[in-house]
Design a protein around this motif. Sequence first.
Motif, short mmCIF file in Angstrom:
data_model
loop_
_atom_site.label_atom_id
_atom_site.label_comp_id
_atom_site.label_asym_id
_atom_site.label_seq_id
_atom_site.Cartn_x
_atom_site.Cartn_y
_atom_site.Cartn_z
N HIS A 193 -0.15 -7.29 -9.59
CA HIS A 193 -0.53 -6.71 -10.87
C HIS A 193 0.72 -6.47 -11.70
O HIS A 193 1.85 -6.74 -11.26
CB HIS A 193 -1.32 -5.40 -10.69
CG HIS A 193 -0.65 -4.40 -9.80
ND1 HIS A 193 0.53 -3.77 -10.13
CD2 HIS A 193 -0.99 -3.92 -8.58
CE1 HIS A 193 0.89 -2.94 -9.18
NE2 HIS A 193 -0.02 -3.01 -8.21
N GLY A 194 0.52 -5.95 -12.91
CA GLY A 194 1.61 -5.84 -13.86
C GLY A 194 2.69 -4.84 -13.52
O GLY A 194 3.76 -4.85 -14.15
N LEU A 195 2.47 -3.96 -12.52
CA LEU A 195 3.47 -2.98 -12.13
C LEU A 195 4.32 -3.45 -10.96
O LEU A 195 5.22 -2.72 -10.52
CB LEU A 195 2.79 -1.65 -11.77
CG LEU A 195 2.00 -0.97 -12.89
CD1 LEU A 195 1.32 0.29 -12.37
CD2 LEU A 195 2.91 -0.64 -14.07
N ASN A 196 4.05 -4.63 -10.47
CA ASN A 196 4.75 -5.12 -9.28
C ASN A 196 5.94 -6.01 -9.66
O ASN A 196 5.84 -6.86 -10.55
CB ASN A 196 3.80 -5.92 -8.39
CG ASN A 196 4.46 -6.38 -7.11
OD1 ASN A 196 4.84 -5.57 -6.27
ND2 ASN A 196 4.64 -7.68 -6.97
N ARG B 47 0.84 -1.20 0.00
CA ARG B 47 0.00 0.00 0.00
C ARG B 47 0.88 1.24 0.00
O ARG B 47 1.70 1.44 0.90
CB ARG B 47 -0.90 0.00 1.24
CG ARG B 47 -1.76 1.27 1.38
CD ARG B 47 -2.77 1.37 0.25
NE ARG B 47 -3.55 2.61 0.33
CZ ARG B 47 -4.70 2.76 0.98
NH1 ARG B 47 -5.19 1.75 1.67
NH2 ARG B 47 -5.33 3.90 0.96
N SER B 48 0.70 2.10 -1.01
CA SER B 48 1.44 3.35 -1.08
C SER B 48 0.82 4.22 -2.16
O SER B 48 0.17 3.71 -3.09
CB SER B 48 2.91 3.07 -1.41
OG SER B 48 3.62 4.28 -1.59
N ASN B 49 1.01 5.53 -2.05
CA ASN B 49 0.57 6.43 -3.11
C ASN B 49 1.74 6.92 -3.97
O ASN B 49 1.57 7.78 -4.82
CB ASN B 49 -0.19 7.63 -2.53
CG ASN B 49 0.62 8.37 -1.47
OD1 ASN B 49 1.80 8.12 -1.30
ND2 ASN B 49 -0.03 9.30 -0.78
N VAL B 50 2.94 6.38 -3.71
CA VAL B 50 4.12 6.66 -4.54
C VAL B 50 4.81 5.34 -4.84
O VAL B 50 4.63 4.35 -4.12
CB VAL B 50 5.11 7.61 -3.83
CG1 VAL B 50 4.47 8.96 -3.58
CG2 VAL B 50 5.62 7.01 -2.53
N ALA C 166 -1.69 -6.49 -3.69
CA ALA C 166 -1.39 -5.07 -3.93
C ALA C 166 -2.68 -4.28 -3.92
O ALA C 166 -3.67 -4.69 -4.51
CB ALA C 166 -0.66 -4.90 -5.26
N VAL C 167 -2.66 -3.13 -3.23
CA VAL C 167 -3.85 -2.29 -3.13
C VAL C 167 -3.90 -1.28 -4.26
O VAL C 167 -4.88 -1.18 -4.98
CB VAL C 167 -3.88 -1.57 -1.76
CG1 VAL C 167 -5.14 -0.71 -1.65
CG2 VAL C 167 -3.84 -2.59 -0.63
#
Length: 445
Positions: A235-238, A175-178, A204-205
């Motif tokens: 997801h695909g960004l992890n 969990r993060s916004n960056v 992933a959140v």
Amino acid sequence: MSNEQEYIELFDNNRMLIEEPCAELLNRERGKAYVAFKAMGFPSGKSEQYRYTDVRPIFSENYGMNLGRLNVPINPREIFSCDVPNLHTHQEYIVNDTYFPKGGADSLPEGVIIGSLNEFATKNPSLLDPYYNTLAQGGDGVTMFNTTFVQDGLLLFVSKNACVDRTIQLMNVLRSNVDLLINRRLLIVLEEGAQASMLLCDHAVEKIKSLSVQVVEVFIGRNARFDLCELEETHGLNVRLSQLFVKQEAGSSFNHTTITLTNGLTRNSAHVSLVGEGAEVNMYGLAISDKKQHIENNTLVDHVVGCCNSNELYKYVLDDESKGVFSGKMLIRKDAQQTNSRQTNRNLCLTKSARMYAQPQLEIYADDVKCGHGSTVGQLDENALFYMQQRGIPADEAKHLLMFAFAGEVIDAIKLDALRERLHILVEKRFRGELNRCQGCSLCK
């Protein structure tokens, strides 16, 4: 400036900030790892172990790191409720790389400790000193990086002859916004005759870039038994870089299953050392990949002594332009007579643009052994598809049935009945392209 130098300067400039909230034990090993990391750096794609997964470009991304231990505004116990029917697990949470403390009473058997690695290392360092970083200190630059920057994680300690009757479900919540780099550490110790099982879930959140660097050390004492299942649904960004180190004493048993359902780039490494006679390890893996996802499983089973058994079965189903890698090595040392070892890797490429790289390896120095390995890469059986269509099964349904049957062998190896049944459903939905989430879970969207 090299990737390594940037992180070296980051550590030098923030060493007090990193070490202040941490136990002396973690900081002692941190210093050793820092020296090693400066000497070896990140593994190069030119090395054999990282030939198909070059991690250097991964660490060049501009990730943030929560070195100041800022609180993340999330209570995973409130927004995440994994109520798989009849699973009945003991639930624990790590938010990013920090253990989330228990909420409410949840009884554990006598002799069982679960909680924050840093907290227990602070309160009772003598309990962890014989174990922490003793296996991982022989790792590569990624392991040294983790030890250098890690500040918390989870400890599971099961005393002699103690038995954890319920599976421990550890949920790693990102969990993060960056964009965020996460260093997570797990230390698992089972003393003589102990028994436990763990389900490790990655979720992933937010749809932000994240890099999870995880190191797990597992000590399985004489005649102890430990089952570990790892499930990734991100997801695909992890990006997930996980390194597992296991040491097994005489008569011990270890069952390990890793299943990757959705991911971006994943590299799972497992190093198992059989140091006591009569030890047994069974390792299973299933990877389902599409789009441009990348998944590697890299294993080493080290038969140090004789009369031990090992079995490996890893399967991949690759679609679109995805890439799969399996590199498995069985090392049979000179004194490991009467070893029984088997390694199998089977793969399906559903498109011409999907790629599978397989490296099964045997290194044998004993002469009284029974060892074998094999790897296959192919497509769905056209004759079987034709046969099923001739009997009224639509082409897409026939394809899904064959894929599901192919994956079933790995799923059926899971000991926990409720989880096995749930994974049959999840895998089927994954093949059909259906998004799925656990009932009551607001994380999996």
